[in-house]
Write an enzyme that holds these catalytic residues in place. Structure first.
Site: not given
Length: 269
Positions: A82, A128, A215-218
């Site tokens: 993603h 993913d 969020q942002g660590d994905s």
């Protein structure tokens, strides 16, 4: 289904911030990197790129950080699918060797090609994972890929790395940070998420929450020692009790990652 939509918001929000920034539209502070160093991964502490030289972050062409990644060969980085789909390949940049995003340390490289499993459609459905094939070599140590399932045993202490948010809606960190989280059993994760798939996913976190990726660590790494066992994928909020972080189970894709990262290793039948 309502729960699935709530989890979806976690990665879409990061994409919305990138799109808005690229279009020069003002974005609230929560959607942009902070101007002063703060913790990222919830409950984490500052980490050094000298200890984790394979940890990288992804930006758009304007330099807006939106995901993480991990070096798997001198010319390839693994991340979440993603994340790879969030920005056009020609606008995607990999930043390596830079602990503090406010500096010009390290190296910035573009992406010449992207591999994503054809079966990927949504993080909540698995698969993913992506491999970004770089336009230049990176002079940093690569992560190890797992050879068996032993590191996925319940309770195994793993380290998650990233530059993400402190909490839902919080500011992102300017520096690399880390947190230690235990691997959760498949049954334990399945009790938290009805769509949990033990083939493509693994959970890590504490029953009480408090420490987690956000969020942002994905796309960033979950490692045991210097072995990559997971890639930050999704979750229900950040650090909530009974809702551990969900990671891509790297061992399922290890052969494909090796093959895509180093075409010379491919075997043709």
């Amino acid at each position: 289904m309502a729960k699935h939509r709530r989890r979806d918001r976690r990665f879409r929000f990061a994409l919305a911030a990138v799109i808005a920034a690229a279009a020069s539209v003002p974005v609230v502070a929560a959607a942009m990197p902070s101007t002063s160093a703060r913790p990222d991964i919830v409950g984490g502490t500052e980490a050094s790129v000298r200890d984790y030289p394979y940890a990288v972050f992804l930006t758009d062409k304007s330099g807006n950080q939106f995901c993480g990644g991990v070096i798997v060969s001198p010319t390839a980085v693994a991340t979440a699918a993603h994340c790879a789909k969030a920005v056009a390949r020609t606008d995607l940049r990999v930043v390596a060797g830079r602990q503090d995003k406010r500096t010009n340390d390290g190296k910035v490289v573009s992406v010449r090609d992207v591999w994503i499993p054809s079966s990927f459609s949504d993080p909540g459905k698995g698969d993913d994972v992506a491999v970004l094939k770089l336009s230049q070599s990176l002079p940093y140590r690569t992560v190890n890929l797992p050879g068996d399932d032993s590191l996925y045993a319940e309770g195994t202490k793993a380290t998650v790395l990233g530059w993400g948010r402190t909490a839902d809606g919080g500011a992102r960190s300017d520096v690399l940070r880390s947190a230690v989280v235990p691997v959760v059993s498949d049954d334990g994760c399945r009790s938290s998420y009805s769509n949990y798939d033990s083939r493509s996913m693994v959970c890590a976190g504490y029953p009480q929450g408090e420490i987690d990726a956000c969020q942002g660590d994905s796309g960033g790494p979950l490692v045991v020692g210097d072995t990559l066992i997971g890639i930050v994928s999704w979750g229900d909020g950040c650090a909530r009790p009974g809702k551990p972080g969900v990671y891509t189970r790297v061992i399922t894709y290890a052969d494909e990652i090796r093959s895509e990262a180093d075409p010379s290793r491919r075997v043709f039948w």
